[in-house]
Write a protein that holds these residues in place. Structure first.
Motif, mmCIF file in Angstrom:
data_model
loop_
_atom_site.group_PDB
_atom_site.id
_atom_site.type_symbol
_atom_site.label_atom_id
_atom_site.label_comp_id
_atom_site.label_asym_id
_atom_site.label_seq_id
_atom_site.Cartn_x
_atom_site.Cartn_y
_atom_site.Cartn_z
ATOM 1 N N LEU A 26 0.636 -1.194 -0.056
ATOM 2 C CA LEU A 26 -0.006 -0.448 -0.114
ATOM 3 C C LEU A 26 1.199 1.190 -0.138
ATOM 4 O O LEU A 26 0.182 2.396 -0.031
ATOM 5 N N LYS A 80 1.113 4.197 -3.011
ATOM 6 C CA LYS A 80 1.038 5.743 -2.394
ATOM 7 C C LYS A 80 2.514 6.350 -2.681
ATOM 8 O O LYS A 80 1.743 7.246 -2.438
ATOM 9 N N GLY A 110 -5.729 9.884 6.943
ATOM 10 C CA GLY A 110 -6.420 9.127 6.428
ATOM 11 C C GLY A 110 -6.015 6.957 6.758
ATOM 12 O O GLY A 110 -6.190 5.940 6.810
ATOM 13 N N GLU A 111 -4.810 7.111 6.869
ATOM 14 C CA GLU A 111 -3.873 5.930 6.953
ATOM 15 C C GLU A 111 -3.456 4.999 8.140
ATOM 16 O O GLU A 111 -2.539 3.792 7.754
ATOM 17 N N HIS A 161 -4.605 12.616 14.268
ATOM 18 C CA HIS A 161 -6.208 12.115 14.481
ATOM 19 C C HIS A 161 -6.383 11.996 13.489
ATOM 20 O O HIS A 161 -6.846 11.750 12.697
ATOM 21 N N ASN A 207 -7.906 7.140 10.790
ATOM 22 C CA ASN A 207 -8.751 6.280 10.096
ATOM 23 C C ASN A 207 -10.017 5.284 11.063
ATOM 24 O O ASN A 207 -11.140 5.555 11.053
ATOM 25 N N ALA A 208 -9.034 4.710 11.823
ATOM 26 C CA ALA A 208 -9.976 4.485 13.364
ATOM 27 C C ALA A 208 -9.106 4.168 14.526
ATOM 28 O O ALA A 208 -8.348 3.718 13.792
ATOM 29 N N GLY A 263 -4.401 -5.304 4.047
ATOM 30 C CA GLY A 263 -4.301 -3.913 3.309
ATOM 31 C C GLY A 263 -5.200 -3.231 3.733
ATOM 32 O O GLY A 263 -5.976 -2.055 2.835
ATOM 33 N N GLU A 264 -5.792 -3.038 5.162
ATOM 34 C CA GLU A 264 -7.064 -2.455 4.579
ATOM 35 C C GLU A 264 -6.718 -0.321 5.635
ATOM 36 O O GLU A 264 -7.095 0.186 5.520
ATOM 37 N N THR A 265 -5.380 -0.992 5.696
ATOM 38 C CA THR A 265 -4.629 0.580 6.500
ATOM 39 C C THR A 265 -3.443 -0.388 6.124
ATOM 40 O O THR A 265 -3.027 -0.464 5.936
#
Lengths: 344, 735
Positions: free
Chosen positions: A140, A144, A162-163, A199, A203-204, A219-221
């Protein structure tokens, strides 16, 4: 009234009563085991082989184990609590759920493991250590065009918007270690400034401490704040995961072991405790593909395990940051200043 | 009944209780009853003595009052007394027996008196008690039985001893295994860390802005966890009811050709271990999942993380709970009598008007029940929010982490648990208001009732349009999940392999026959055994409770109805901790045994049996019961030969549900399993936590296969009900 229903009731209650027979034999030790399941099984069989004492092992996360010990405090069912991050062990010591014991093996251990014992007046001892760092999905990040982050400061860069994933300290010990580490590296106010700035890139805040590393693997983050030894496990499973430890310095966890207060098999519990601190017992972790650093100096360390010596470790103050009051204060501050912030 | 027969019946319970006091060890034995070594020590051992010996010669004087009450009941039964007086005396003896039994059990524990004020009042006690064993249990049951038979003799419960006994059994078991543990833990909402009682703490805990804030509506920030939970639950309730209805209508009212496939598909999610759907959803819709990869490849849409949060949890819950709604609704939709629909059409109403003004209103109890079940399943669901929730907080995960997370705050967990219960209570009363007191009975004793009306075209199209895409996605998800078990690394390395299955389920030929060497066998057989014990008991208790609630009139019926729902509304984790709290110390010391797991299964899963039973029973005309009574059928006969055969769909439903939930539950049993009694789901969850998805998925697939077999076996064993309706062309393929 008819005989048939009565007979049925008697039969049913005797049948149910026969189900209610907890195992109880001479020469057992009941171990609550908070490391990964293969490791637990290996420990049970090897200890049985070495001593002839039967091991009844129950595998549960450290949070669940301390919850259970608290619920069982009046009538404990376990004898030893093996493994799991050090904070709940210190908390158990603080809440008087565990029993002090000075093992003759203490002299063979790394200083950090002995310090854990001293901090808790002998109620818990270090059996392994693992450093905090980043889990990185190389695919990932390459896609990017982002260089692999190597320092805490890199996590603030806009190209990671967001990563990043990290756990929520309300529920996860790992996330608390991260916050306490930042506080010790930067000073408290700067640390919260850092967290506020980070922050936007997060992303979570997951509920569980191990979830971010799994998200990296799938690969979700792209980046997670995790214990680095978990990354080795994912990489061995075939995922494009690399780990890094921050250049400014990082904290670590001390996986611990305690004897439960009121243990029914105290003698065997101590026998197990001594055995678990030997190199023979500690190398079982690596055999089960867990790559924390063992606490006995003589235990061989596998090549692919992250080496504490090659990292910049801070002198983590477990006594101070393991206290319930300090923990509650820092988490409340995180909640007020970071956790509740709107996204973007 | 004759005088002698009446006397004999009244004697049965006291005799049983006294026999237990003589012939069975009062306390639980460490090695169980199996070895029979206790039989020799009944009169001389403190550990395995019978109550008489313990009370008279071994210093356990506190057992004597209970024995005396049983004795008094036996004498009352033998004396020549008028019926009503005998009943009054028996009820009093039984009640006194229960009081003495409970007082000694709670007052004296492992270390003498259990409370300081008792020590202060009576001085130090030289003696201690272990957990109640076979003798104590039977004596306690006998006391309850005596009260019931006494009340029946007095004319309560229509003078029927069976009804009285059933009510007593249901109430006693629910008090013991649902209300008591839950109250035990909820009390902690009022206690501070040291166990002191501080009522204002509850207010403080519940007024936290984290729970009630409405920042999300004002733009910016997240909403409180209470609003999140409510919103999700309402969406889930509405969604699952609508989907369940669509499926039920297609299955019963259309000529749709692939009904059987459809039915299997609707059952699949229910028999899936909880995390599988969540993981499959991530692998299909996640950021690196199939859909996003395809969109990025085809249209250069950057992959997003939309699946995490409300959307993902909602979707997963729809997949997981629609089948439950379907199971509740199918019996009801089948049960709506064509007679009324034909009457409506005779009155020149077209199909659509008939459907909306006759069929749908008649399904109202079923729809309300399905909504209630969906709503409550959603607020108690733990597996999906934990996998897919992201930042979206709901009460169940919040409670879990209050207990096991870094906070370790039972008080907060209990306070949030109370809030959850309040929501469940609200939904429950709303449901009762909506269903109201109308009559929905359409199954009566009158013969041929005509053909079920096919759905109006518009309704059929809507049902198909909703149900078919849903079925397609289900199929896709399952195909993908199945793939996970036969490839090397799910989501990464798709080389086909059987290694996961071999690791889990290897069987070798050894010198002494087969060796079950696979890693999964131990937990597999434990799960099968315990679930097989729990399922019939769950169904039995659930349907008995439903029958009492619908067909019998007695004081406290509404309270009983709510109590049956209690364990369902509380999230599994709370139940698990509550069971450990309540049953780890005498009088009921059953932690670490298989019994506690079975009990947890029974009382956690019973509510669905109750709901399905009540929905189905409210359709069966009371005149059938009355006809049976006129023919001198007494309550047990009516239940066995009239009501039960008509309840077959509900029986099948609750048996299946009882079995399946026992096999798939995680959160409730996490605290109850031990090395000896390890369950399949806890084993699987450990593999998932460890990232060993291959083995986890392989094991899940094996469990799914097991449950499909079990479901077919249950269907075959119980059979369909025959409603005296002709099978029309649209009724052809009934699964």
């Amino acid at each position: 009234m008819k005989i048939a229903p009565l007979a049925a009731i008697v039969a049913a209650s005797t049948a149910l009563a026969s189900l209610a027979s907890p195992a109880h034999a001479q020469g057992t030790v009941n171990v609550y085991c908070s490391v990964q399941v293969e490791w637990c099984t290996a420990i049970a069989t090897e200890f049985q082989k070495a001593t002839g004492v039967r091991v009844a092992i129950t595998q549960k996360g450290s949070g669940e184990t301390i919850a259970q010990m608290k619920a069982e405090a009046q009538n404990p069912k376990g004898d030893v609590w093996f493994g799991g991050t050090g904070d709940p062990h210190l908390q158990a010591a603080e809440e008087n759920l565990t029993e002090p014991y000075k093992s003759p093996k203490l002299a063979e251990l790394h200083p950090w493991a002995v310090k854990q014992s001293n901090d808790s007046s002998g109620k818990t001892v270090g059996i392994y250590a693992g450093a905090l760092g980043f889990g990185l999905n190389t695919e990932l990040l390459a896609k990017k065009n982002v260089p692999l982050p190597a320092c805490w400061a890199d996590l603030l860069k806009p190209n990671l918007k967001g990563e990043i994933q990290m756990a929520n300290p309300n529920s996860s010990g790992t996330a608390y270690v991260a916050i306490a580490t930042l506080v010790q590296v930067m000073g408290e106010n700067q640390a919260f400034d850092f967290l506020k700035k980070m922050h936007v890139n997060v992303n979570a805040y997951t509920r569980s401490g191990t979830a971010p590393m799994k998200a990296v693997a799938r690969g979700e983050t792209a980046v997670s704040i995790s214990f680095v030894h978990d990354g080795v496990t994912e990489a061995l499973a075939g995922f494009p995961v690399k780990t890094a430890t921050p250049c400014e310095g990082t904290g670590y966890e001390i996986g611990s072991m305690s004897i439960i207060k009121g243990a029914r098999n105290l003698a065997n519990a101590r026998k197990f405790y001594d055995w678990a601190l030997t190199p023979a017992a500690q190398q079982l972790g690596a055999q089960a593909k867990q790559f924390q650093v063992p606490s006995n100096k003589a235990t061989p360390v596998p090549d692919n395990a992250p080496k504490l010596t090659s990292m910049k470790l801070i002198d983590y103050d477990f006594a101070k940051y393991g206290k319930s009051a300090e923990r509650r204060r820092l988490i409340a501050r995180w909640d007020a200043e970071v956790g509740g912030l709107p996204k973007q | 009944m004759t005088r002698a027969g009446e006397r004999g019946a009244a004697l049965a319970w006291p005799a049983l209780g006294l026999a237990a006091c003589v012939l069975l060890p009062w306390y639980a034995l460490q090695d169980g009853l199996g070895s029979l070594g206790w039989a020799r020590e009944l009169w001389n051992s403190e550990e395995s003595g019978a109550a008489f010996a313990l009370g008279l010669s071994l210093g356990r004087w506190w057992l004597l009052p209970t024995i005396a009450c049983l004795f008094a009941a036996a004498i009352t039964a033998l004396l020549p007394l008028p019926r009503a007086r005998r009943g009054t005396l028996l009820a009093l003896c039984g009640a006194a027996g229960i009081a003495c039994f409970v007082a000694q059990a709670l007052g004296i524990g492992l270390r003498g008196w259990t409370a300081d004020w008792l020590t202060g009042l009576f001085g130090e006690l030289d003696g201690r008690q272990f957990g109640i064993g076979a003798g104590g249990a039977v004596a306690g049951i006998a006391c309850v039985g005596i009260v019931a038979s006494g009340l029946a003799l007095r004319g309560a419960f229509g003078g029927d001893a069976f009804v009285a006994g059933a009510v007593a059994a249901v109430i006693a078991s629910i008090v013991l295994f649902t209300a008591w543990p839950i109250l035990r833990i909820l009390v902690q909402a009022f206690q501070n860390g040291d166990g002191a009682f501080v009522p204002s703490l509850l207010l403080e805990r519940l007024s936290a802005p984290k729970i009630w804030t409405l920042r999300c509506l004002l733009g910016g920030g997240r909403c409180g966890v209470a609003w999140n939970t409510l919103f999700l639950a309402v969406c889930c309730g509405v969604g699952t009811t609508a989907l369940g209805l669509a499926f039920a209508l297609i299955a019963t009212r259309t000529g749709f050709r692939y009904k059987r496939t459809l039915r299997v598909l609707t059952v699949l999610p229910i028999i899936t271990p909880p995390f599988v759907i969540g993981l499959a959803l991530i692998l299909v819709f996640g950021r690196s999942g199939l859909v996003n990869q395809f969109l990025e490849w085809a249209f250069a849409v950057p992959p997003t993380r939309w699946i995490y949060g409300f959307q993902g949890v909602f979707l997963a819950q729809l997949f997981a709970f629609t089948p439950v709604a379907f199971l509740v609704l199918i019996g009801v939709v089948e049960g709506v009598s064509p007679t009324l629909e034909e009457a409506s059409q005779t009155l020149r109403a077209d199909r659509w008007a008939t459907f909306t003004t006759v069929s749908l209103p008649l399904m109202k109890p079923g729809l309300a029940n399905a909504f209630l079940v969906g709503f409550i399943e959603s607020i108690a669901d733990f597996g999906n929010p934990i996998v897919l929730g992201g930042d979206y907080r709901v009460l169940s995960t919040e409670i879990y982490f209050a207990v096991v997370g870094a906070q370790l705050d039972y008080g907060r967990a209990a306070a949030l648990g109370l809030l959850l219960l309040a929501f469940a209570l609200g939904a429950f009363f709303l449901q009762r208001r909506i269903v109201g007191t109308g009559s929905y009975a359409t199954i009566s004793g009158k013969g041929d009732a005509g053909l079920p009306t096919p759905l109006p075209a518009a309704a059929r199209r809507v049902a198909m349009a909703v149900a078919l895409p849903w079925a397609a996605i289900t199929a896709l998800l399952y195909g993908f999940a199945f793939l996970g078990g036969v490839v090397k690394v799910w989501g990464r390395d798709y080389t086909l392999t059987l290694e996961h299955y071999v690791k889990a389920f290897a069987v070798e030929h050894g010198a002494n026959g087969l060796i079950w060497s696979g890693a999964a066998w131990h937990s597999f057989w434990t799960t099968v055994k315990l679930a097989a014990v729990a399922a019939p008991l769950t169904a039995l208790l659930g349907l008995l409770a439903a029958w009492l609630l619908v067909r019998q009139r007695f004081a406290g019926r509404a309270a009983l109805e709510f109590a049956t729902m209690l364990s369902f509304a509380v999230p599994g984790t709370v139940i698990g901790v509550a069971y450990v709290f309540a049953f780890n110390v005498p009088p009921l010391e059953i932690t670490g045994s298989a019994l506690i797991i079975v009990l947890c299964f029974i009382f956690r899963n019973m509510p669905v049996g109750v709901r399905a039973g009540m929905a189905a029973m409210s359709q069966i005309d009371r005149s059938l019961d009355e006809a049976s009574a006129t023919l001198r059928g007494r309550a047990p006969q009516t239940l066995a030969f009239v009501v039960l055969p008509l309840l077959r769909p509900a029986i099948v439903g609750s048996l299946i549900y009882g079995f399946v939930r026992a096999v798939t539950t995680v959160s409730a049993v996490v605290f109850l399993v031990t090395a000896e009694y390890e369950l399949a789901t806890t084993y699987i969850i450990l593999r998932v936590i460890n990232g060993d998805y291959g083995l986890a998925v392989a094991y899940s697939c094996a469990l799914i296969a097991l449950m499909l077999v079990a479901i077919l076996a249950i269907q075959l064993a119980v059979g369909d009900r025959r409603l005296g309706r002709r099978a029309g062309p649209t009724q052809g393929a009934r699964a």
